[in-house]
Design a protein around this motif. Structure first.
Motif, short mmCIF file in Angstrom:
data_model
loop_
_atom_site.label_atom_id
_atom_site.label_comp_id
_atom_site.label_asym_id
_atom_site.label_seq_id
_atom_site.Cartn_x
_atom_site.Cartn_y
_atom_site.Cartn_z
N UNK A 185 -16.72 -0.93 16.64
CA UNK A 185 -15.83 -0.13 15.79
C UNK A 185 -14.91 0.76 16.62
N UNK A 186 -15.23 0.96 17.90
CA UNK A 186 -14.43 1.84 18.76
C UNK A 186 -13.03 1.24 18.97
N UNK A 187 -12.02 2.01 18.64
CA UNK A 187 -10.61 1.62 18.80
C UNK A 187 -10.26 0.37 18.00
N UNK A 188 -11.05 0.09 16.92
CA UNK A 188 -10.75 -1.07 16.07
C UNK A 188 -9.68 -0.69 15.05
N UNK A 189 -8.52 -1.37 15.04
CA UNK A 189 -7.45 -1.02 14.09
C UNK A 189 -7.67 -1.67 12.73
N UNK A 190 -6.95 -1.14 11.74
CA UNK A 190 -6.92 -1.79 10.43
C UNK A 190 -5.47 -2.05 10.04
N UNK A 191 -4.86 -1.14 9.30
CA UNK A 191 -3.48 -1.35 8.90
C UNK A 191 -2.64 -0.13 9.27
N UNK A 192 -1.36 -0.37 9.55
CA UNK A 192 -0.41 0.72 9.74
C UNK A 192 -0.87 1.78 10.70
N UNK A 193 -1.03 2.99 10.18
CA UNK A 193 -1.35 4.16 11.00
C UNK A 193 -2.80 4.23 11.43
N UNK A 194 -3.68 3.39 10.87
CA UNK A 194 -5.10 3.44 11.18
C UNK A 194 -5.38 2.55 12.39
N UNK A 195 -5.41 3.17 13.56
CA UNK A 195 -5.58 2.44 14.81
C UNK A 195 -7.01 2.46 15.34
N UNK A 196 -7.86 3.30 14.75
CA UNK A 196 -9.23 3.43 15.25
C UNK A 196 -10.15 3.76 14.07
N UNK A 197 -10.92 2.77 13.62
CA UNK A 197 -11.78 2.97 12.46
C UNK A 197 -12.99 3.85 12.76
N UNK A 198 -13.24 4.13 14.04
CA UNK A 198 -14.34 5.03 14.38
C UNK A 198 -13.89 6.49 14.41
N UNK A 199 -12.60 6.75 14.20
CA UNK A 199 -12.04 8.10 14.22
C UNK A 199 -11.54 8.47 12.83
N UNK A 200 -11.37 9.78 12.54
CA UNK A 200 -10.84 10.20 11.24
C UNK A 200 -9.41 9.70 11.01
N UNK A 201 -9.02 9.62 9.74
CA UNK A 201 -7.65 9.26 9.38
C UNK A 201 -6.69 10.26 10.04
N UNK A 202 -5.75 9.79 10.90
CA UNK A 202 -4.87 10.72 11.62
C UNK A 202 -3.71 11.24 10.79
N UNK A 203 -3.47 10.67 9.60
CA UNK A 203 -2.35 11.14 8.78
C UNK A 203 -2.70 12.48 8.14
N UNK A 204 -1.69 13.20 7.63
CA UNK A 204 -1.94 14.53 7.09
C UNK A 204 -0.95 14.87 5.98
N UNK A 205 -1.50 15.44 4.92
CA UNK A 205 -0.65 15.88 3.83
C UNK A 205 0.19 17.09 4.25
N UNK A 206 -0.23 17.80 5.32
CA UNK A 206 0.47 19.00 5.77
C UNK A 206 1.85 18.69 6.36
N UNK A 207 2.05 17.47 6.84
CA UNK A 207 3.40 17.09 7.29
C UNK A 207 3.94 15.90 6.51
N UNK A 208 3.45 15.80 5.26
CA UNK A 208 3.84 14.70 4.36
C UNK A 208 3.67 13.35 5.03
N UNK A 209 2.50 13.20 5.67
CA UNK A 209 2.11 11.94 6.29
C UNK A 209 3.13 11.45 7.31
N UNK A 210 3.61 12.40 8.12
CA UNK A 210 4.52 12.04 9.21
C UNK A 210 5.99 12.17 8.91
N UNK A 211 6.35 12.47 7.67
CA UNK A 211 7.78 12.59 7.32
C UNK A 211 8.38 13.89 7.85
N UNK A 212 7.56 14.93 7.98
CA UNK A 212 8.05 16.20 8.50
C UNK A 212 7.79 16.27 10.01
N UNK A 213 8.61 16.99 10.76
CA UNK A 213 8.60 16.90 12.22
C UNK A 213 7.54 17.73 12.94
#
Length: 603
Positions: free
Chosen positions: A472-500
């Motif tokens: 599971x280490x560094x195993x990708x799934x789709x789009x932004x999910x590059x490592x299924x053994x790590x937490x989801x790296x996206x964030x609502x605090x920057x509108x999932x990457x839309x804010x700088x």
């Protein structure tokens, strides 16, 4: 639903919540990568009786010349498709090793994971072999930690390219060490001694893996890091922080735990994903030693083979194996099945729920392989979804009974509210009338608890699998999910990457509000599923249950994305199953309608 059963559900949910809070407050740390995530040294074991060899000398207090700095000693390269390193001719140590298929981080420029490091590096970690003298031989007659070997055959160690090291003691004994390596992580080491003297001599081969000072560890209670060894039928684990508390063995000049193995065993150091283990041949008796040298701060494991008697003109020796690499399930299983290494798969930390974790991972691995062979990108993520479907299919008979009971309970809610209004605060009378109602309608209020109780061990078993298995280490799934053994790296605090701007770092108090896409989907899926369940008549319990989806959404936000993906898939399939089963029983759920009117009989 009577108070007893409501309390059972509530207690189960709150227990789960307490565990989640624990994970939040004491999350597994991500240690700063060190050069080689593991490091080492050398010492000895209990002084043997006359017919047994003496313990090997300590590398922390070398007794043999030349006493050269290890960094300046000549070296022999190791290079295979999966390994790159070197053998130091000082002691013939395998002391430099990197894993070509694994990097420290997801960055393509990140260095490869380094497993072994030589003396003179930050934290030395290496494998050393030698001979312990018996009878009339002394330490000056046998090779040890600081013996300077010469190369007899071979220019570098690789696939199909073994090397042979040679050393003569100047008194008629010629020592050789032949080393070979396979396509993965298994070294074969054959030690031999040729007796050209006129006397019969006795001595014993040994192997050591040592690391100087305690390594950086994850330090999470569900993961074992330290010594792991097989003692015939018994598997033993010793944490690093327990080794300084072992009993002092005076003749060892160290703290040690010594055990005799009759025919099947191995011993080594295990980290989260990597391991170095000494493995005598199957059927070989040996002495298994775990040692800590206080003064030198050295952690060490040893295999001591029985004394060999070598007549004049004869050559004697012994062959052992050394595993040094990644704890890949398929690779380790191959060594267990084809090389006869007894219970080697148990070197992976399957935990207390091994009867769940082992089959869960086996199915997950098979699904991942099948999907990968079919050319499906992100195969591990889809394998998790496939595993969820299989689990839900196996639990369908239980779910059918449970959801049928829930549908009936949902229909009875208006009647339950009437009873509550009629009896007021008389709890004894309330329970009696509720039980009469259940008996009349042939409803089992406890049936709805069963899926929850079954899901909890499965959930934690999958958490264990995702946390400890390297697949599971560094195993990708789709789009932004590059490592299924790590937490989801996206964030609502920057509108999932839309804010700088960036997001709070893991461990920050603000990180809990940095919800990714998967945790939000998890909260929604739990909320939808909850709409199909009967609402507790008690207002406090109803309020707690109403908040649970959103509490779990925040709490699970820092969990491995593979685990959150499983929970979303589980909730979605559960919702579909429950909706279909309820309709099949004549009830039409109105998920978004008023709770009190959410069910009605189909005409």
């Amino acid at each position: 639903m009577d108070d007893q059963n409501k309390n059972l559900i509530l207690a189960s949910a709150l227990s789960f919540l307490v565990i989640l809070v624990w994970f939040l407050l004491f999350p597994p740390e991500n240690p700063t990568p060190v050069e080689g995530e593991t490091q080492s040294a050398v010492t000895s074991s209990e002084a043997p009786p006359p017919e047994v060899a003496a313990a090997p000398p300590s590398a922390s207090a070398p007794v043999q010349a030349p006493n050269l700095p290890d960094a300046k000693a000549p070296r022999l390269a190791i290079e295979t498709p999966r390994l790159k390193g070197a053998i130091s001719l000082m002691g013939g140590r395998i002391d430099t090793l990197s894993l070509s298929n694994y990097r420290e981080t997801l960055d393509d420029a990140s260095p490869n994971v380094r497993l072994l490091s030589p003396v003179g590096s930050g934290k030395p970690y290496y494998a050393l072999y030698g001979w312990a003298p018996a009878g009339q031989l002394g330490y000056e007659d046998v090779p040890g930690a600081n013996t300077l070997w010469t190369v007899e055959t071979g220019q570098s160690l690789g696939l199909g390219r073994p090397v042979t090291l040679r050393w003569e003691n100047g008194k008629g004994l010629v020592y050789r060490r032949e080393i070979s390596v396979d396509e993965n992580y298994l070294f074969t080491v054959r030690q031999s001694v040729e007796n050209t003297t006129g006397q019969t001599l006795r001595l014993a081969p040994y192997g050591i893996v040592a690391r100087h000072s305690e390594p950086d560890t994850i330090g999470f209670f569900i993961l074992h890091e330290g010594v792991v060894r097989q003692l015939d039928k018994e598997l033993e684990e010793i944490d690093y922080d327990d080794m300084p508390d072992m009993d002092v063995v005076p003749r060892e000049a160290a703290r040690a735990e010594i055990a005799q193995v009759e025919q099947n065993g191995w011993i080594g150091f295990t980290d989260k994903y990597w391991m170095t283990a000494l493995i005598p041949q199957p059927g070989q008796a040996f002495t298994s030693v775990v040692k800590y040298v206080d003064e030198a701060d050295i952690y060490q494991v040893e295999t001591r083979l029985p004394v060999l008697t070598v007549a004049p003109g004869e050559t004697a020796g012994a062959e052992t194996m050394l595993f040094a690499g990644a704890k890949e399930w398929e690779t380790i299983r191959k060594y267990q099945n084809e090389n006869g290494i007894y219970r080697f798969l148990d070197s992976i930390d399957w935990g207390w729920f091994f009867f769940f974790t082992k089959p869960i991972f086996a199915v997950l691995h098979w699904l991942n392989g099948a999907l990968s062979t079919a050319g499906i990108a992100g195969s591990m993520g889809w394998a998790i979804i496939g595993l969820t479907i299989l689990i839900k299919a196996l639990l369908l008979p239980l779910a059918y009974k449970s959801y049928s009971s829930m549908a009936k309970m949902k229909e009875l809610q208006p009647e339950m509210e009437k009873i509550k209004e009629r009896v007021g605060d008389d709890r004894q009378k309330l329970q009696m009338e509720m039980m009469n109602l259940y008996k009349k309608e042939k409803v089992n209020p406890a049936a709805g608890c069963l899926p929850l109780l079954v899901q909890i061990p499965i959930f934690f078993s999958l958490y264990k699998v995702i946390f400890v298995t390297i697949e599971l280490r560094h195993a990708p799934w789709i789009g932004w999910l590059k490592d299924l053994s790590a937490p989801d790296p996206s964030s609502i605090l920057n509108l999932f990457g839309l804010l700088p701007w960036g997001v709070p770092e893991a461990g920050s108090i603000f990180a809990i509000f940095s919800l990714g896409v998967l945790p939000i989907l998890l909260g929604i899926s739990m909320w939808l599923q909850q709409k199909l369940n009967p609402t507790p008549t008690d207002k406090t319990q109803a309020m707690v249950f109403a908040w649970l989806p959103w509490i779990f959404m925040f709490m699970l936000g820092g969990f491995a994305s593979g685990l959150v993906l499983y929970w979303i898939a589980n909730n979605t399939i559960t919702f579909i199953q429950q909706y279909a089963i309820m309709r099949s029983h004549g009830y039409k759920p109105n998920v978004f309608g008023n709770i009190a009117d959410s069910f009605r009989r189909k005409k």
